[in-house]
Design a protein around this motif. Structure first.
Motif, PDB file in Angstrom:
ATOM      1  N   ASP A   1     -26.104  15.199  10.993  1.00 18.01           N
ATOM      2  CA  ASP A   1     -26.726  14.761   9.733  1.00 18.01           C
ATOM      3  C   ASP A   1     -26.652  13.245   9.583  1.00 18.01           C
ATOM      4  O   ASP A   1     -27.580  12.607   9.066  1.00 18.01           O
ATOM      5  CB  ASP A   1     -26.046  15.446   8.549  1.00 18.01           C
ATOM      6  CG  ASP A   1     -26.537  16.871   8.348  1.00 18.01           C
ATOM      7  OD1 ASP A   1     -27.357  17.328   9.170  1.00 18.01           O
ATOM      8  OD2 ASP A   1     -26.109  17.534   7.391  1.00 18.01           O
ATOM      9  N   PHE A   2     -25.548  12.660  10.020  1.00 15.56           N
ATOM     10  CA  PHE A   2     -25.408  11.204  10.029  1.00 15.56           C
ATOM     11  C   PHE A   2     -26.532  10.569  10.848  1.00 15.56           C
ATOM     12  O   PHE A   2     -27.191   9.622  10.410  1.00 15.56           O
ATOM     13  CB  PHE A   2     -24.039  10.835  10.613  1.00 15.56           C
ATOM     14  CG  PHE A   2     -23.841   9.370  10.879  1.00 15.56           C
ATOM     15  CD1 PHE A   2     -23.327   8.536   9.902  1.00 15.56           C
ATOM     16  CD2 PHE A   2     -24.154   8.829  12.115  1.00 15.56           C
ATOM     17  CE1 PHE A   2     -23.140   7.179  10.145  1.00 15.56           C
ATOM     18  CE2 PHE A   2     -23.974   7.482  12.370  1.00 15.56           C
ATOM     19  CZ  PHE A   2     -23.468   6.649  11.382  1.00 15.56           C
ATOM     20  N   SER A   3     -26.777  11.111  12.015  1.00 12.54           N
ATOM     21  CA  SER A   3     -27.789  10.558  12.921  1.00 12.54           C
ATOM     22  C   SER A   3     -29.184  10.686  12.352  1.00 12.54           C
ATOM     23  O   SER A   3     -30.005   9.757  12.439  1.00 12.54           O
ATOM     24  CB  SER A   3     -27.709  11.263  14.275  1.00 12.54           C
ATOM     25  OG  SER A   3     -26.403  11.182  14.819  1.00 12.54           O
ATOM     26  N   CYS A   4     -29.470  11.838  11.760  1.00 10.77           N
ATOM     27  CA  CYS A   4     -30.807  12.057  11.189  1.00 10.77           C
ATOM     28  C   CYS A   4     -31.093  11.090  10.049  1.00 10.77           C
ATOM     29  O   CYS A   4     -32.186  10.511   9.960  1.00 10.77           O
ATOM     30  CB  CYS A   4     -30.939  13.500  10.713  1.00 10.77           C
ATOM     31  SG  CYS A   4     -30.979  14.722  12.062  1.00 10.77           S
ATOM     32  N   PHE A   5     -30.121  10.893   9.181  1.00  6.88           N
ATOM     33  CA  PHE A   5     -30.351   9.977   8.059  1.00  6.88           C
ATOM     34  C   PHE A   5     -30.251   8.522   8.480  1.00  6.88           C
ATOM     35  O   PHE A   5     -30.823   7.652   7.807  1.00  6.88           O
ATOM     36  CB  PHE A   5     -29.403  10.304   6.910  1.00  6.88           C
ATOM     37  CG  PHE A   5     -29.981  11.340   5.992  1.00  6.88           C
ATOM     38  CD1 PHE A   5     -30.596  10.971   4.813  1.00  6.88           C
ATOM     39  CD2 PHE A   5     -29.960  12.681   6.343  1.00  6.88           C
ATOM     40  CE1 PHE A   5     -31.167  11.919   3.987  1.00  6.88           C
ATOM     41  CE2 PHE A   5     -30.520  13.642   5.527  1.00  6.88           C
ATOM     42  CZ  PHE A   5     -31.132  13.257   4.336  1.00  6.88           C
TER      43      PHE A   5
END
Length: 355
Positions: A18-22
């Protein structure tokens, strides 16, 4: 709780994914697109891919009995590709959205079939995503070099490959029940619908709560920390005190804290924790009715999140209407929990486990 290593790895990996996606959404995508309406469409596309696809992916994985570690690994690699091709914003969103959906199904299946009949594991796995979203937003806005994100994702791929590679059992274990207070409705389909309604409400209300005090970095992250705490502890509390008791009480307590004291940082934060407690309860409510379909069950919950999120893009309600609508919706959600969820006491001995 057995299989703690895989739970820890999937939980940390969830935060990283989720960190990477955002990081991509708030970084390369927003910088290259700039036009607000187009950015909103990009976020909507991402949500449709990340949340809307999980039901279909989960159904396919269940039918083919694919190992959860392989599914999660593919998801991480797709997100990694999305980070690398950030120079092509729409393609990056495509890879990140699909990768996010695939990863969640792999980790979600693990969280359900190795739950040993308890609610806590699902909540622990899902909880870390909120922290990942907040930190990814900050990293994207501040232009953190993408190689750091790539290395984090590759580290998750390594851990999943070597420590989570085990055959998937596609049967969710039953509760070990003693002194059970049965749900008011016993029809499986109705229970699923009621839990989905509760999730839709949680998704919509979560975006509509007026939080105007996010004036610095810590206060920006604080709502995500509260969501993390609610999801993390919700299942644990439900296992000890009864899912219906915890679910209904937490929602009722959240009403005044979110709707009346939303401008008070401390009280609103407590309200956010309480409001997110039901996440693992509704997940288990659905999964317990679909014992042979953990991937499909997990995907249904994220589809409900998407349905609750879409009105945010279409309708803007006046503040005076929001103040009336939010408590009514939360009350509806608590009624759904009360009708569809049971209380249970569990023994620690003789619990049927998945090996």
């Amino acid at each position: 709780m057995k299989n703690k290593t895989s739970l820890a790895i999937y939980t940390i990996s969830h935060m990283v994914v989720d960190f990477s996606c955002f990081y991509v959404l708030m970084g390369s995508f927003c910088r290259q697109i700039e036009e607000p309406t187009t950015i909103s469409l990009g976020f909507l596309l991402y949500n449709i891919l990340a949340f809307g696809l999980q039901m279909f992916i989960g159904y396919y994985v269940d039918m083919r009995s694919i190992e959860h570690s392989k599914v999660a690994l593919v998801g991480c690699l797709l997100v990694c590709a999305g980070v690398v091709i950030g120079f092509s914003p729409w393609l990056a969103i495509l890879f990140c959205g699909v990768g996010n959906a695939v990863f969640h199904i792999g980790g979600g299946i693990n969280s359900l079939v190795y739950s040993e009949g308890k609610i806590a594991r699902g909540g622990i796995f899902v909880s870390s995503g909120a922290i990942g979203v907040a930190l990814g937003t900050i990293a994207g806005r501040n232009g953190v070099t993408f190689w750091i994100i790539v290395l984090l994702l590759l580290g998750c791929c390594f851990a999943i490959s070597f420590y989570c590679a085990m055959d998937k059992d596609n049967v969710i274990p039953d509760f070990n029940k003693q002194n059970v207070l049965k749900p008011i409705v016993t029809n499986g389909k109705i229970i699923i619908y009621l839990c989905l309604i509760s999730i839709i409400v949680r998704s919509y209300v979560g975006f509509q709560v007026p939080i105007l005090w996010k004036t610095n970095t810590f206060l920006f992250i604080l709502p995500s920390i509260c969501a993390f705490l609610g999801k993390f502890w919700g299942g644990i509390l439900a296992d000890y005190f009864g899912a219906r008791n915890v679910g209904v009480l937490s929602l009722l307590v959240s009403i005044p804290l979110l709707c009346i004291f939303c401008n008070n940082i401390a009280l609103c934060s407590i309200g956010l924790v309480m409001f997110n407690i039901t996440m693992s309860i509704t997940l288990w409510g659905i999964a317990s009715q679909l014992k042979n379909q953990p991937g499909f069950a997990f995907g249904l919950t994220t589809l409900a999140l998407l349905i609750g999120n879409i009105p945010i893009y279409l309708i803007t309600l006046p503040d005076n209407i929001i103040k009336i609508v939010l408590p009514i919706l939360i009350l509806v959600s608590s009624i759904c929990i009360y009708i569809s969820i049971e209380n249970q006491k569990r023994r620690d001995d003789n619990v049927r486990t998945i090996n």
